[in-house]
Design an enzyme around this catalytic site. Structure first.
Site, PDB file in Angstrom:
ATOM      1  N   CYS A 112       0.811  -1.226   0.000  1.00 59.13           N
ATOM      2  CA  CYS A 112       0.000   0.000   0.000  1.00 59.13           C
ATOM      3  C   CYS A 112       0.846   1.279   0.000  1.00 59.13           C
ATOM      4  CB  CYS A 112      -0.955  -0.009   1.194  1.00 59.13           C
ATOM      5  SG  CYS A 112      -0.208  -0.600   2.716  1.00 59.13           S
TER       6      CYS A 112
ATOM      7  N   HIS B 170      -2.780   6.300   4.714  1.00 60.40           N
ATOM      8  CA  HIS B 170      -1.336   6.371   4.976  1.00 60.40           C
ATOM      9  C   HIS B 170      -0.820   7.745   4.540  1.00 60.40           C
ATOM     10  CE1 HIS B 170      -1.342   2.244   5.967  1.00 60.40           C
ATOM     11  NE2 HIS B 170      -0.697   1.726   4.948  1.00 60.40           N
TER      12      HIS B 170
END
Ligand code: A2P
Length: 345
Positions: A129, A249
């Site tokens: 990711c 994130h």
């Protein structure tokens, strides 16, 4: 357009549920969607897009008649079933790190290296990711100015460690507020020897340590970035940190481009209008990306663009994206859409 029989392995998990949502939301041309998980979840009902699905156990026969199988149930399950799924005629899009660095398996972010898809032999790997959002943001810069070095520090959400880590953050937050002792069982690494609270804390470890002193997450970012860009000599280093955010994130990225004398405005210009990228970079209005506002969104958000004070080709960026979407489910579904378009499955 041909209709596709789809299976999702890990369909009850943090990423698996988002894969189902994205397939339905983007009207993926599926004729059937089979939801697979462990024995524990057999018979569970999942409702998405107004449709009802019943979860089945993952067994080799699950893949008979399946055209595209998404895997998001951990590396061991991928190692156990992905090749079996391919033998039974499916193309596998794998969200784990099981096959990412295998030379014969393409590691794909469609905006960056779509061509790699054409050479697949049944398994396609979806990158980590943190890697996906970074390479998506840097690709237009690499294309225009070349890239020489990347130094990244991440601020990663707990959902990257699965549903149990999200539950742990929520329960620890309650324990902290009630002044109870804090129960830590999952983070930083479920299989690890020590566990630390993530609520009201920051943990400088994601995944286990390598003998080099880097964590496996950091090595994933380093090695996957070179593979996706096809730049073996690119200098990359990473520090990966877990923070108490549910989804989204964030990354502080330092880059050195191949050309000196480029201005921040010229660098910003390369990102304007790029599909999937949103620039949020206006200090006069305190506009910059934040995970709370990126959650649930498909795009990669870029801000805080600055020139390094000392290096003539150095720049800093702040990049945020929903790790479960562009970082995982959306990228996987985009890979599947590309397979359908390229007729390579
Ligand atoms: P289950 O819910 O039945 O345990 P997350 O990444 O959010 O932790 O989710 C992990 C996913 O992997 C879940 O869907 C989980 O299903 C699935 N999973 C775990 N063990 C197995 C297994 N042995 N076979 C298939 N799926 C599994």
């Amino acid at each position: 357009m041909s209709k596709v029989n789809v299976a999702i392995v890990g369909a009850t998990g943090a990423v698996g549920t988002k894969i189902l949502e994205k397939l339905l939301e983007r009207n993926f041309p599926s004729s059937s969607i089979k939801l697979l998980a462990s024995k524990r979840s057999v018979g569970n009902e999942i409702v998405a897009g107004g449709q009802q699905f019943i979860v089945e156990e993952t067994v080799p026969e699950s893949f008979d008649g399946v055209d595209i199988a998404f895997f998001s149930a951990g590396g061991n399950i991928s190692k156990m079933f992905a090749e079996e799924a391919v033998k039974r005629g499916a193309v596998v899009i794998d969200n784990t790190s099981a096959f990412r660095m295998s030379e014969t398996i393409p590691l794909v972010v469609p905006e960056v290296n779509l061509d790699a898809l054409r050479e697949h032999k049944g398994i396609i790997a979806n990158p980590n990711c943190s890697t996906i959002q970074m390479v998506a943001a840097l690709e237009p810069i690499r294309e225009k100015f070349g890239l020489n070095r990347i130094i990244v520090s991440t601020y990663q959400a707990v959902s990257g460690a699965g549903v149990e880590a999200i539950d742990e953050l929520e329960s620890q937050s309650k324990q902290f507020e009630n002044r109870e002792s804090i129960d830590a069982k999952i983070l930083p690494s479920a299989g690890g020897e020590r566990h630390y609270p993530i609520a009201y804390n920051v943990i400088p470890q994601i995944d286990s340590f390598d003998s080099s002193g880097y964590t496996l997450e950091e090595l994933k970012m380093i090695n996957e970035t070179k593979k996706i860009f096809g730049l073996k000599d690119l200098k990359v280093s990473a520090t990966c940190i877990r923070i108490p955010v549910v989804s989204g994130h964030s990354e502080s990225i330092y880059i050195e481009i191949d050309k000196e004398g480029v201005t921040v405005e010229e660098l910003r210009e390369t990102l304007v209008g790029v599909p999937g990228i949103v620039i949020q970079d206006d200090i006069t209005t305190q506009s910059y990306p934040m995970p709370l506002f990126a959650e649930g969104k498909d795009e990669v958000f870029v801000g805080r663009l600055r020139k390094d004070p000392d290096h003539p080709a150095g720049f800093h960026l702040w990049v945020v994206s929903d790790n479960l979407l562009k970082g995982a489910a959306l990228n996987s579904v985009q890979i599947a859409e590309s397979l359908v378009e390229l007729k390579t499955f």
